[in-house]
Design a protein around this motif. Structure first.
Motif, short mmCIF file in Angstrom:
data_model
loop_
_atom_site.label_atom_id
_atom_site.label_comp_id
_atom_site.label_asym_id
_atom_site.label_seq_id
_atom_site.Cartn_x
_atom_site.Cartn_y
_atom_site.Cartn_z
N SER A 89 27.16 48.29 28.71
CA SER A 89 28.04 49.09 29.56
C SER A 89 29.47 49.10 29.02
CB SER A 89 28.01 48.60 31.01
OG SER A 89 28.62 47.33 31.10
N ASN A 90 29.93 47.99 28.44
CA ASN A 90 31.27 47.96 27.84
C ASN A 90 31.36 48.89 26.63
OD1 ASN A 90 32.26 46.14 29.71
ND2 ASN A 90 31.90 44.34 28.41
N ARG A 91 30.31 48.93 25.81
CA ARG A 91 30.32 49.84 24.66
C ARG A 91 30.33 51.29 25.12
NH1 ARG A 91 26.39 46.33 22.69
NH2 ARG A 91 24.75 47.81 23.26
N ARG A 92 29.50 51.58 26.11
CA ARG A 92 29.43 52.97 26.61
C ARG A 92 30.76 53.39 27.24
NH1 ARG A 92 24.30 55.32 27.19
NH2 ARG A 92 25.04 56.50 29.00
N LYS A 133 13.16 27.33 33.76
CA LYS A 133 14.31 27.33 32.86
C LYS A 133 14.23 28.51 31.90
CE LYS A 133 16.86 24.35 29.71
NZ LYS A 133 16.92 23.03 29.06
N GLN A 134 13.04 28.77 31.35
CA GLN A 134 12.88 29.89 30.42
C GLN A 134 13.13 31.23 31.12
OE1 GLN A 134 12.51 29.62 27.09
NE2 GLN A 134 12.73 27.43 27.49
N ALA A 135 12.66 31.37 32.36
CA ALA A 135 12.90 32.60 33.11
C ALA A 135 14.39 32.79 33.38
CB ALA A 135 12.12 32.56 34.42
N PHE A 136 15.07 31.71 33.73
CA PHE A 136 16.52 31.78 33.97
C PHE A 136 17.24 32.21 32.69
CE2 PHE A 136 20.58 29.54 33.53
CZ PHE A 136 21.30 30.15 34.54
N LEU A 137 16.90 31.62 31.57
CA LEU A 137 17.55 31.98 30.30
C LEU A 137 17.28 33.44 29.94
CD1 LEU A 137 16.87 28.75 28.20
CD2 LEU A 137 19.05 29.50 29.19
N ALA A 138 16.07 33.93 30.19
CA ALA A 138 15.76 35.33 29.90
C ALA A 138 16.59 36.26 30.78
CB ALA A 138 14.27 35.59 30.11
N ARG A 139 16.73 35.91 32.07
CA ARG A 139 17.54 36.74 32.97
C ARG A 139 19.00 36.78 32.54
NH1 ARG A 139 14.79 33.84 36.98
NH2 ARG A 139 16.70 32.70 37.46
N GLN A 143 23.66 39.61 30.11
CA GLN A 143 24.72 39.69 29.11
C GLN A 143 24.57 40.94 28.24
OE1 GLN A 143 24.51 35.99 26.98
NE2 GLN A 143 25.89 34.93 28.38
N ALA A 144 23.34 41.27 27.88
CA ALA A 144 23.11 42.47 27.07
C ALA A 144 23.49 43.72 27.85
CB ALA A 144 21.65 42.53 26.63
#
Length: 142
Positions: free
Chosen positions: A132-135, A115-121, A126-127
């Protein structure tokens, strides 16, 4: 004028007797106190002294050795919520058959870590999308 010269000579002899008188008076007082101390102790023997406060009550000492062991067996043991939950879960698992236990182990294996690995991915993804949207908004390419 004559008095100034005569005064120190007259004062010196009178100072010595007063010093001697003080020493004698001190010795006399010490003797009186010693005598009264003996009398005071004889008076004190007839008096009864009582404590101002009652003696403090100390908690009863826990029995040790064999008596302590028997006392611990007799008393009820309080169980915390976590201990009760662990106990109940252990009883539930022991009552299940092999297939059910294997299935539970398969689903429970590394559950928290997965679960922790999934949340990190997902956070990383999202980041990356936000960057990419900012760039893209600035007119830059990835």
């Amino acid at each position: 004028i004559g008095r100034g010269k005569g005064a120190p000579a007259a004062a010196a002899p009178s100072a010595k007797p007063s010093l001697q008188q003080a020493v004698d008076a001190s010795s006399a007082l010490q003797r009186q106190m010693a005598e009264q101390g003996g009398a005071a102790s004889s008076v004190a023997e007839g008096l009864e002294f009582k404590p101002a406060l009652p003696a403090p009550k100390l908690p009863a000492a826990k029995p040790t050795g064999l008596q302590g062991l028997l006392a611990s067996l007799d008393g009820k043991k309080k169980m915390s919520t976590m201990e009760k939950s662990r106990h109940d879960w252990g009883n539930f698992k022991s009552k299940q058959d092999e297939a059910t236990r294997d299935e539970m182990d398969r689903f429970a294996k590394d559950g928290y870590l997965a679960k922790q690995a999934f949340l990190a991915r997902t956070d990383e993804r999202q980041a990356e999308v936000a960057r990419s949207n900012r760039r893209r908004g600035m007119g830059l390419k990835d």
